[in-house]
Design an enzyme around this catalytic site. Structure first.
Site, PDB file in Angstrom:
ATOM      1  N   ASN A  42      32.480  40.472  34.262  1.00 53.54           N
ATOM      2  CA  ASN A  42      31.788  41.321  33.285  1.00 53.54           C
ATOM      3  C   ASN A  42      30.549  41.911  33.942  1.00 53.54           C
ATOM      4  O   ASN A  42      29.912  41.265  34.772  1.00 53.54           O
ATOM      5  CB  ASN A  42      31.359  40.450  32.087  1.00 53.54           C
ATOM      6  CG  ASN A  42      30.552  41.223  31.061  1.00 53.54           C
ATOM      7  OD1 ASN A  42      30.897  42.358  30.698  1.00 53.54           O
ATOM      8  ND2 ASN A  42      29.469  40.637  30.583  1.00 53.54           N
ATOM      9  N   MET A  88      33.283  45.699  24.391  1.00 59.61           N
ATOM     10  CA  MET A  88      32.372  45.185  23.368  1.00 59.61           C
ATOM     11  C   MET A  88      33.058  44.285  22.344  1.00 59.61           C
ATOM     12  O   MET A  88      32.500  44.027  21.282  1.00 59.61           O
ATOM     13  CB  MET A  88      31.710  46.363  22.639  1.00 59.61           C
ATOM     14  CG  MET A  88      30.939  47.282  23.541  1.00 59.61           C
ATOM     15  SD  MET A  88      29.608  46.402  24.404  1.00 59.61           S
ATOM     16  CE  MET A  88      28.742  47.790  25.133  1.00 59.61           C
ATOM     17  N   HIS A 147      26.801  43.124  32.953  1.00 60.36           N
ATOM     18  CA  HIS A 147      25.830  43.022  31.871  1.00 60.36           C
ATOM     19  C   HIS A 147      24.565  43.780  32.272  1.00 60.36           C
ATOM     20  O   HIS A 147      24.081  43.607  33.400  1.00 60.36           O
ATOM     21  CB  HIS A 147      25.509  41.551  31.586  1.00 60.36           C
ATOM     22  CG  HIS A 147      24.554  41.392  30.449  1.00 60.36           C
ATOM     23  ND1 HIS A 147      24.933  41.556  29.129  1.00 60.36           N
ATOM     24  CD2 HIS A 147      23.226  41.152  30.432  1.00 60.36           C
ATOM     25  CE1 HIS A 147      23.880  41.398  28.363  1.00 60.36           C
ATOM     26  NE2 HIS A 147      22.823  41.154  29.110  1.00 60.36           N
ATOM     27  N   GLY A 159      32.783  54.582  29.142  1.00 56.75           N
ATOM     28  CA  GLY A 159      33.500  54.280  30.384  1.00 56.75           C
ATOM     29  C   GLY A 159      32.834  54.744  31.670  1.00 56.75           C
ATOM     30  O   GLY A 159      33.526  55.021  32.649  1.00 56.75           O
ATOM     31  N   THR A 160      31.495  54.807  31.711  1.00 62.15           N
ATOM     32  CA  THR A 160      30.882  55.228  32.984  1.00 62.15           C
ATOM     33  C   THR A 160      31.064  54.160  34.068  1.00 62.15           C
ATOM     34  O   THR A 160      31.166  54.492  35.247  1.00 62.15           O
ATOM     35  CB  THR A 160      29.380  55.560  32.823  1.00 62.15           C
ATOM     36  OG1 THR A 160      28.667  54.388  32.430  1.00 62.15           O
ATOM     37  CG2 THR A 160      29.152  56.675  31.832  1.00 62.15           C
ATOM     38  N   ASN A 161      31.128  52.905  33.654  1.00 57.71           N
ATOM     39  CA  ASN A 161      31.403  51.856  34.654  1.00 57.71           C
ATOM     40  C   ASN A 161      32.840  51.948  35.161  1.00 57.71           C
ATOM     41  O   ASN A 161      33.090  51.725  36.344  1.00 57.71           O
ATOM     42  CB  ASN A 161      31.108  50.469  34.084  1.00 57.71           C
ATOM     43  CG  ASN A 161      29.629  50.152  34.184  1.00 57.71           C
ATOM     44  OD1 ASN A 161      29.108  49.946  35.279  1.00 57.71           O
ATOM     45  ND2 ASN A 161      28.952  50.142  33.051  1.00 57.71           N
ATOM     46  N   ILE A 192      34.632  40.714  21.159  1.00 61.20           N
ATOM     47  CA  ILE A 192      34.577  39.278  21.465  1.00 61.20           C
ATOM     48  C   ILE A 192      35.995  38.719  21.463  1.00 61.20           C
ATOM     49  O   ILE A 192      36.776  38.981  20.541  1.00 61.20           O
ATOM     50  CB  ILE A 192      33.682  38.537  20.443  1.00 61.20           C
ATOM     51  CG1 ILE A 192      32.238  39.018  20.620  1.00 61.20           C
ATOM     52  CG2 ILE A 192      33.777  37.023  20.611  1.00 61.20           C
ATOM     53  CD1 ILE A 192      31.309  38.597  19.508  1.00 61.20           C
ATOM     54  N   LEU A 193      36.314  37.959  22.524  1.00 58.44           N
ATOM     55  CA  LEU A 193      37.655  37.381  22.640  1.00 58.44           C
ATOM     56  C   LEU A 193      37.604  35.880  22.421  1.00 58.44           C
ATOM     57  O   LEU A 193      36.595  35.235  22.690  1.00 58.44           O
ATOM     58  CB  LEU A 193      38.226  37.664  24.039  1.00 58.44           C
ATOM     59  CG  LEU A 193      38.432  39.130  24.411  1.00 58.44           C
ATOM     60  CD1 LEU A 193      38.977  39.228  25.827  1.00 58.44           C
ATOM     61  CD2 LEU A 193      39.385  39.816  23.430  1.00 58.44           C
TER      62      LEU A 193
END
Ligand code: GAR
Length: 207
Positions: A108, A91, A110, A12-14, A93-94
């Site tokens: 998102n 991480m 990336h 969770g650094t972002n 996939i939906l």
């Protein structure tokens, strides 16, 4: 005020960069109202709790397939009245049911300059391993809208980072985060919440 829901799976650094920007008053027109984790015990959840942000844990492993997971997530997003959904190291996939419900409302981050080193199988440290294997001299990060195509949605912001000769995947990952991801993700979120982003012919225009 737009409700920002952040999806996480790990450290969770972002998310922390978003929280710090919010605390500095740099997220204009929006507020992080909920953090949803696809992994139990993700440290990102602690970061949210430490800042008084509501958390929900929806473990992917409790569901048989992507569609069942995506429907459960969609239900929570609706309950939370999400205006913007941010993948911050998410991480899981939906199924397309989620991005179809929120067109140009999911973003998102990336860890590469899309269209390089992106798509299926390119996530986390693997992205930096591939960049080093190829010997690129520049890499960076991209913030883009989420569409049915993996890492293929309209690009909002990008920032380049130099690759050093002695970089390891770990040192490169750290520098890409510090110099690019943690800067462009909060900036893109603020631009969205200020209604300064429009998408024309699959390209982002910023007012
Ligand atoms: C970040 O580098 C993010 O860009 C990447 O995973 C890391 C998560 O770190 N995401 C992807 O690779 C998605 N394709 P964080 O949990 O500390 O924010």
């Amino acid at each position: 005020m737009k409700n920002i829901v952040v999806l996480v799976s790990g450290g969770g650094t972002n998310l922390q960069a978003l929280i710090d920007a919010q605390n500095r008053g740099e997220i204009k027109g929006g507020k992080i109202t909920c953090v949803i984790s696809s992994k139990e015990g993700a440290f990102a959840l602690e970061r949210a709790k430490n800042n008084g942000i509501k958390t929900v844990t929806l473990p992917r492993k409790h569901f048989s397939d992507n569609l069942a997971y995506s429907k459960a997530l969609l239900k929570i997003l609706k309950e939370q009245n999400a205006d913007l959904i941010v993948y911050a190291g998410f991480m899981t996939i939906l199924d397309d049911v989620v991005c179809n419900e929120y067109p140009n409302k999911m973003i998102n981050v990336h860890p590469a300059l899309i269209p390089s080193f992106c798509g299926k199988g390119f996530y986390g440290l693997r992205v930096h391993e591939k960049a080093l294997e190829k010997g690129v001299k520049l890499t960076g990060a991209t913030v883009h809208f989420v569409t049915a195509e993996c890492d293929g949605g309209p690009i909002i912001l990008q920032k380049a980072v130099e690759v050093r000769q002695d970089d390891t995947p770990q040192t490169l990952q750290k520098r890409v985060m510090e110099e690019a991801e943690w800067k462009i993700l909060p900036k893109a979120v603020s631009l969205f919440c200020e209604d300064r982003i429009s998408v024309i012919d699959n390209k982002v225009h910023i007012d």
